[in-house]
Each structure stands twice: as structure tokens, then as C-alpha cells.
Motif scaffolding. Sequence first.
Motif, mmCIF file in Angstrom:
data_model
loop_
_atom_site.group_PDB
_atom_site.id
_atom_site.type_symbol
_atom_site.label_atom_id
_atom_site.label_comp_id
_atom_site.label_asym_id
_atom_site.label_seq_id
_atom_site.Cartn_x
_atom_site.Cartn_y
_atom_site.Cartn_z
ATOM 1 N N UNK A 145 0.808 -1.215 0.000
ATOM 2 C CA UNK A 145 0.000 0.000 0.000
ATOM 3 C C UNK A 145 0.841 1.264 0.000
ATOM 4 N N UNK A 146 2.153 1.121 -0.215
ATOM 5 C CA UNK A 146 3.025 2.278 -0.328
ATOM 6 C C UNK A 146 3.415 2.913 0.992
ATOM 7 N N UNK A 147 3.265 2.184 2.089
ATOM 8 C CA UNK A 147 3.635 2.708 3.407
ATOM 9 C C UNK A 147 5.001 2.179 3.815
ATOM 10 N N UNK A 148 5.808 3.020 4.397
ATOM 11 C CA UNK A 148 7.104 2.597 4.919
ATOM 12 C C UNK A 148 6.897 2.132 6.356
ATOM 13 N N UNK A 149 6.628 0.854 6.520
ATOM 14 C CA UNK A 149 6.286 0.298 7.826
ATOM 15 C C UNK A 149 7.426 0.415 8.822
ATOM 16 N N UNK A 150 8.656 0.387 8.354
ATOM 17 C CA UNK A 150 9.778 0.451 9.290
ATOM 18 C C UNK A 150 9.821 1.786 10.025
ATOM 19 N N UNK A 151 9.294 2.834 9.402
ATOM 20 C CA UNK A 151 9.295 4.151 10.030
ATOM 21 C C UNK A 151 7.972 4.460 10.721
ATOM 22 N N UNK A 152 6.887 3.930 10.189
ATOM 23 C CA UNK A 152 5.573 4.347 10.655
ATOM 24 C C UNK A 152 4.948 3.434 11.699
ATOM 25 N N UNK A 153 5.228 2.153 11.629
ATOM 26 C CA UNK A 153 4.476 1.217 12.455
ATOM 27 C C UNK A 153 5.061 1.039 13.841
ATOM 28 N N UNK A 154 4.197 0.697 14.741
ATOM 29 C CA UNK A 154 4.570 0.386 16.109
ATOM 30 C C UNK A 154 3.988 -0.989 16.419
ATOM 31 N N UNK A 155 4.832 -1.909 16.737
ATOM 32 C CA UNK A 155 4.379 -3.238 17.111
ATOM 33 C C UNK A 155 4.396 -3.343 18.631
ATOM 34 N N UNK A 156 3.342 -3.929 19.160
ATOM 35 C CA UNK A 156 3.217 -4.063 20.618
ATOM 36 C C UNK A 156 3.289 -2.689 21.297
ATOM 37 N N UNK A 157 2.576 -1.731 20.741
ATOM 38 C CA UNK A 157 2.529 -0.359 21.288
ATOM 39 C C UNK A 157 1.859 -0.378 22.658
ATOM 40 N N UNK A 158 2.524 0.162 23.641
ATOM 41 C CA UNK A 158 1.981 0.180 25.003
ATOM 42 C C UNK A 158 1.043 1.367 25.196
ATOM 43 N N UNK A 159 -0.064 1.087 25.847
ATOM 44 C CA UNK A 159 -0.985 2.129 26.298
ATOM 45 C C UNK A 159 -1.360 1.809 27.738
ATOM 46 N N UNK A 160 -1.607 2.858 28.509
ATOM 47 C CA UNK A 160 -1.960 2.649 29.915
ATOM 48 C C UNK A 160 -3.452 2.831 30.118
ATOM 49 N N UNK A 161 -4.055 1.802 30.658
ATOM 50 C CA UNK A 161 -5.455 1.842 31.034
ATOM 51 C C UNK A 161 -5.504 2.150 32.521
ATOM 52 N N UNK A 162 -6.123 3.264 32.912
ATOM 53 C CA UNK A 162 -6.131 3.631 34.330
ATOM 54 C C UNK A 162 -6.726 2.544 35.233
ATOM 55 N N UNK A 163 -7.633 1.738 34.693
ATOM 56 C CA UNK A 163 -8.284 0.703 35.487
ATOM 57 C C UNK A 163 -7.577 -0.641 35.426
ATOM 58 N N UNK A 164 -6.946 -0.955 34.285
ATOM 59 C CA UNK A 164 -6.405 -2.296 34.072
ATOM 60 C C UNK A 164 -4.896 -2.348 33.864
#
Length: 75
Positions: free
Chosen positions: A14-33
Motif C-alpha cells: 500500500x506504499x507505506x514505509x512500515x519500518x518508520x511508521x508502524x509500532x508493534x506491541x505499542x503500550x498504552x496505559x489503562x487507568x483501570x487495568x
Amino acid sequence: SHCIPFYEELFTAFGLDASKASKYERRVKDPKEGTKRIDVFLPSKLLVEQKSPGKSLDEAQSQALAYIPLLELRR
């Protein structure tokens, strides 16, 4: 993850440079969990929550949608 090569090839198709754009296993914080991980994330483009064969895709969708406000908290 063993799926990373698949996603990198898909993004390239799809013409995307995944090495620069993608995040694998991106962490997010859930205040409850606590800390959660998004399987694949391309900011402003794509969020992927994978499930094993036989698992509920409705659950994957709910989980992915729940990540969106958590990403907004990171700003």
C-alpha cells in the motif's frame, strides 16, 4: 512477533514505509487495568488487534475500540 513480516509486506503493498511508521506491541496505559499492548499501530492510519484462530472477532473489535481513548490520553 511472527506476524511482523506479513504486516511489513502488506504496508509496502500500500506504499507505506512500515519500518518508520508502524509500532508493534505499542503500550498504552489503562487507568483501570494497567498497561495494555496494541498488536500493530500506524498513527492516524491503522490499529490492529489480532486474535488466535477460533477466538471472537467481536472481542478483538471491542478491545481495539477501547484502545482509542487510551491513545488520546498519551498526547
